[in-house]
Design a protein around this motif. Sequence first.
Motif, PDB file in Angstrom:
ATOM      1  N   VAL A   1     -13.752  18.418   7.196  1.00  0.00           N
ATOM      2  CA  VAL A   1     -14.228  18.307   5.820  1.00  0.00           C
ATOM      3  C   VAL A   1     -13.126  18.889   4.925  1.00  0.00           C
ATOM      4  CG1 VAL A   1     -16.013  19.001   4.178  1.00  0.00           C
ATOM      5  CG2 VAL A   1     -16.612  18.576   6.582  1.00  0.00           C
ATOM      6  N   ASP A   2     -12.526  18.065   4.100  1.00  0.00           N
ATOM      7  CA  ASP A   2     -11.352  18.482   3.332  1.00  0.00           C
ATOM      8  C   ASP A   2     -11.573  19.775   2.557  1.00  0.00           C
ATOM      9  OD1 ASP A   2      -9.772  16.431   4.223  1.00  0.00           O
ATOM     10  OD2 ASP A   2     -10.164  15.115   2.520  1.00  0.00           O
ATOM     11  N   ARG A   3     -12.731  19.889   1.921  1.00  0.00           N
ATOM     12  CA  ARG A   3     -12.988  21.057   1.085  1.00  0.00           C
ATOM     13  C   ARG A   3     -13.705  22.166   1.856  1.00  0.00           C
ATOM     14  NH1 ARG A   3     -12.305  20.411  -4.283  1.00  0.00           N
ATOM     15  NH2 ARG A   3     -13.846  22.021  -4.724  1.00  0.00           N
ATOM     16  N   GLY A   4     -13.811  22.005   3.173  1.00  0.00           N
ATOM     17  CA  GLY A   4     -14.567  22.975   3.960  1.00  0.00           C
ATOM     18  C   GLY A   4     -13.749  24.100   4.561  1.00  0.00           C
ATOM     19  N   LEU A   5     -12.419  24.041   4.443  1.00  0.00           N
ATOM     20  CA  LEU A   5     -11.569  25.069   5.037  1.00  0.00           C
ATOM     21  C   LEU A   5     -11.807  26.403   4.342  1.00  0.00           C
ATOM     22  CD1 LEU A   5      -9.281  25.759   7.030  1.00  0.00           C
ATOM     23  CD2 LEU A   5      -7.654  25.147   5.225  1.00  0.00           C
ATOM     24  N   ARG A   6     -12.118  27.422   5.132  1.00  0.00           N
ATOM     25  CA  ARG A   6     -12.432  28.730   4.580  1.00  0.00           C
ATOM     26  C   ARG A   6     -11.819  29.839   5.429  1.00  0.00           C
ATOM     27  NH1 ARG A   6     -13.665  25.837   1.144  1.00  0.00           N
ATOM     28  NH2 ARG A   6     -15.564  25.706  -0.115  1.00  0.00           N
ATOM     29  N   ALA A   7     -11.534  30.951   4.784  1.00  0.00           N
ATOM     30  CA  ALA A   7     -11.128  32.137   5.522  1.00  0.00           C
ATOM     31  C   ALA A   7     -12.308  32.613   6.348  1.00  0.00           C
ATOM     32  CB  ALA A   7     -10.706  33.230   4.534  1.00  0.00           C
ATOM     33  N   ALA A   8     -12.069  32.926   7.608  1.00  0.00           N
ATOM     34  CA  ALA A   8     -13.147  33.360   8.495  1.00  0.00           C
ATOM     35  C   ALA A   8     -13.538  34.791   8.186  1.00  0.00           C
ATOM     36  CB  ALA A   8     -12.696  33.240   9.946  1.00  0.00           C
ATOM     37  N   PRO A   9     -14.824  35.117   8.275  1.00  0.00           N
ATOM     38  CA  PRO A   9     -15.261  36.481   7.999  1.00  0.00           C
ATOM     39  C   PRO A   9     -14.931  37.452   9.116  1.00  0.00           C
ATOM     40  CG  PRO A   9     -17.114  35.136   8.647  1.00  0.00           C
ATOM     41  CD  PRO A   9     -15.938  34.197   8.513  1.00  0.00           C
ATOM     42  N   GLY A  10     -14.506  36.960  10.279  1.00  0.00           N
ATOM     43  CA  GLY A  10     -14.158  37.840  11.389  1.00  0.00           C
ATOM     44  C   GLY A  10     -13.222  37.132  12.333  1.00  0.00           C
ATOM     45  N   SER A  11     -12.522  37.870  13.169  1.00  0.00           N
ATOM     46  CA  SER A  11     -11.587  37.270  14.106  1.00  0.00           C
ATOM     47  C   SER A  11     -12.345  36.607  15.255  1.00  0.00           C
ATOM     48  CB  SER A  11     -10.641  38.330  14.670  1.00  0.00           C
ATOM     49  OG  SER A  11      -9.901  38.919  13.630  1.00  0.00           O
ATOM     50  N   PRO A  12     -11.902  35.423  15.681  1.00  0.00           N
ATOM     51  CA  PRO A  12     -12.580  34.758  16.783  1.00  0.00           C
ATOM     52  C   PRO A  12     -12.329  35.497  18.092  1.00  0.00           C
ATOM     53  CG  PRO A  12     -10.581  33.588  16.235  1.00  0.00           C
ATOM     54  CD  PRO A  12     -10.741  34.673  15.200  1.00  0.00           C
ATOM     55  N   ASP A  13     -13.319  35.499  18.960  1.00  0.00           N
ATOM     56  CA  ASP A  13     -13.094  36.034  20.294  1.00  0.00           C
ATOM     57  C   ASP A  13     -14.020  35.334  21.277  1.00  0.00           C
ATOM     58  OD1 ASP A  13     -15.023  39.100  19.815  1.00  0.00           O
ATOM     59  OD2 ASP A  13     -15.625  37.144  20.507  1.00  0.00           O
ATOM     60  N   GLY A  14     -13.770  35.512  22.533  1.00  0.00           N
ATOM     61  CA  GLY A  14     -14.597  34.885  23.549  1.00  0.00           C
ATOM     62  C   GLY A  14     -14.158  33.472  23.850  1.00  0.00           C
ATOM     63  N   PRO A  15     -14.624  32.911  24.973  1.00  0.00           N
ATOM     64  CA  PRO A  15     -14.264  31.544  25.357  1.00  0.00           C
ATOM     65  C   PRO A  15     -14.868  30.538  24.404  1.00  0.00           C
ATOM     66  CG  PRO A  15     -16.014  32.385  26.756  1.00  0.00           C
ATOM     67  CD  PRO A  15     -15.567  33.535  25.905  1.00  0.00           C
ATOM     68  N   ASP A  16     -14.277  29.376  24.345  1.00  0.00           N
ATOM     69  CA  ASP A  16     -14.745  28.335  23.441  1.00  0.00           C
ATOM     70  C   ASP A  16     -15.563  27.296  24.185  1.00  0.00           C
ATOM     71  OD1 ASP A  16     -11.651  28.932  22.130  1.00  0.00           O
ATOM     72  OD2 ASP A  16     -13.455  29.229  20.956  1.00  0.00           O
ATOM     73  N   GLY A  17     -16.335  26.539  23.419  1.00  0.00           N
ATOM     74  CA  GLY A  17     -17.232  25.566  24.022  1.00  0.00           C
ATOM     75  C   GLY A  17     -16.517  24.321  24.483  1.00  0.00           C
ATOM     76  N   SER A  18     -17.246  23.495  25.191  1.00  0.00           N
ATOM     77  CA  SER A  18     -16.687  22.270  25.745  1.00  0.00           C
ATOM     78  C   SER A  18     -17.287  21.058  25.068  1.00  0.00           C
ATOM     79  CB  SER A  18     -16.976  22.201  27.248  1.00  0.00           C
ATOM     80  OG  SER A  18     -16.446  23.326  27.911  1.00  0.00           O
TER      81      SER A  18
ATOM     82  N   ARG B   1     -11.723  29.000   9.421  1.00  0.00           N
ATOM     83  CA  ARG B   1     -12.693  28.086  10.022  1.00  0.00           C
ATOM     84  C   ARG B   1     -12.713  26.789   9.226  1.00  0.00           C
ATOM     85  NH1 ARG B   1     -17.845  32.032  11.509  1.00  0.00           N
ATOM     86  NH2 ARG B   1     -16.791  33.179  13.177  1.00  0.00           N
ATOM     87  N   TRP B   2     -12.863  25.677   9.968  1.00  0.00           N
ATOM     88  CA  TRP B   2     -12.823  24.362   9.312  1.00  0.00           C
ATOM     89  C   TRP B   2     -13.846  23.447   9.979  1.00  0.00           C
ATOM     90  CZ3 TRP B   2      -7.669  21.148   8.619  1.00  0.00           C
ATOM     91  CH2 TRP B   2      -7.793  20.336   7.472  1.00  0.00           C
ATOM     92  N   PRO B   3     -14.985  23.179   9.329  1.00  0.00           N
ATOM     93  CA  PRO B   3     -15.977  22.272   9.912  1.00  0.00           C
ATOM     94  C   PRO B   3     -15.410  20.861  10.039  1.00  0.00           C
ATOM     95  CG  PRO B   3     -16.559  22.851   7.649  1.00  0.00           C
ATOM     96  CD  PRO B   3     -15.396  23.714   8.012  1.00  0.00           C
ATOM     97  N   ALA B   4     -15.758  20.203  11.139  1.00  0.00           N
ATOM     98  CA  ALA B   4     -15.163  18.891  11.398  1.00  0.00           C
ATOM     99  C   ALA B   4     -16.104  18.003  12.200  1.00  0.00           C
ATOM    100  CB  ALA B   4     -13.847  19.053  12.164  1.00  0.00           C
ATOM    101  N   LEU B   5     -15.979  16.718  11.964  1.00  0.00           N
ATOM    102  CA  LEU B   5     -16.589  15.711  12.829  1.00  0.00           C
ATOM    103  C   LEU B   5     -15.627  15.455  13.984  1.00  0.00           C
ATOM    104  CD1 LEU B   5     -18.680  13.342  13.353  1.00  0.00           C
ATOM    105  CD2 LEU B   5     -17.087  11.903  12.050  1.00  0.00           C
ATOM    106  N   ILE B   6     -16.159  15.317  15.194  1.00  0.00           N
ATOM    107  CA  ILE B   6     -15.337  15.000  16.360  1.00  0.00           C
ATOM    108  C   ILE B   6     -15.657  13.576  16.802  1.00  0.00           C
ATOM    109  CG2 ILE B   6     -14.779  15.609  18.741  1.00  0.00           C
ATOM    110  CD1 ILE B   6     -15.878  18.393  18.166  1.00  0.00           C
ATOM    111  N   ARG B   7     -14.624  12.775  16.978  1.00  0.00           N
ATOM    112  CA  ARG B   7     -14.783  11.460  17.609  1.00  0.00           C
ATOM    113  C   ARG B   7     -14.217  11.563  19.025  1.00  0.00           C
ATOM    114  NH1 ARG B   7     -16.697   7.995  13.897  1.00  0.00           N
ATOM    115  NH2 ARG B   7     -16.121   8.375  11.706  1.00  0.00           N
ATOM    116  N   ILE B   8     -15.000  11.150  19.999  1.00  0.00           N
ATOM    117  CA  ILE B   8     -14.638  11.285  21.407  1.00  0.00           C
ATOM    118  C   ILE B   8     -14.280   9.901  21.956  1.00  0.00           C
ATOM    119  CG2 ILE B   8     -15.461  12.055  23.668  1.00  0.00           C
ATOM    120  CD1 ILE B   8     -17.543  13.743  21.958  1.00  0.00           C
ATOM    121  N   TYR B   9     -13.120   9.842  22.600  1.00  0.00           N
ATOM    122  CA  TYR B   9     -12.589   8.563  23.088  1.00  0.00           C
ATOM    123  C   TYR B   9     -12.551   8.525  24.613  1.00  0.00           C
ATOM    124  CZ  TYR B   9     -10.732   7.636  18.366  1.00  0.00           C
ATOM    125  OH  TYR B   9     -10.583   7.412  17.014  1.00  0.00           O
TER     126      TYR B   9
END
Length: 207
Positions: A112-129, A165-173
């Motif tokens: 989302v072009d206008r959705g990019l924001r500074a994150a309120p905290g540092s990311p940690d932990g494994p990421d999802g699949s 953080r940047w919300p996004a649509l994912i297209r899976i190929y």
Amino acid sequence: MSVRGGRSAGPVAARLAAAAVVLAVLVGCRDTPAATGTAAPGSAPAAAVSGEATISDADRAAIRATVDAVNATAGGPVAAQQAELLARTDPDRRGEVQRCPDATTTVRFEPVDRGLRAAPGSPDGPDGSIGSDGSVGSNGSNGSTGSGGKGGSTPATAPGGTAYRWPALIRIYSGDRVVGTDLTTLQIIVRSGGTGVEAYLTPFCVN
């Protein structure tokens, strides 16, 4: 005659007076300046409240370059995208990507072009699949949706950089064919070094 004339003049005068009052009100409304949306003196601009104004042009360009580089491999060979994802992942956490199950699909991010924001905290932990059916895991910040995209006006300080953080649509190929879509919030770390400003994804497993 004078008495009848006097009795009829009262209501007419009252009606004329009432009409004059209504006309004055209408003219007053028309002459009142309309609200323009301009912030009152001393108030903060809307962008500053949202956190978007804190993102520098250099950070924004680096983030876009990273996402574009990954997207350029969508719909192509899986190995090519995996190599690009590894290269665009936070160097301190690349070992997590190497522990991901073998991928069978590729992905394209449409933020989302206008959705990019500074994150309120540092990311940690494994990421999802992201699965071949379009499902997204919930065991990490990059593989799950969430409210973090709203962000604050102050960027979070990640180890050696700044988190966004940047919300996004994912297209899976599968091959060159889209087989699913989903939503996520990308977690991105921006660091400045000898080669300039670089943006990195946090680890992201693609199934």
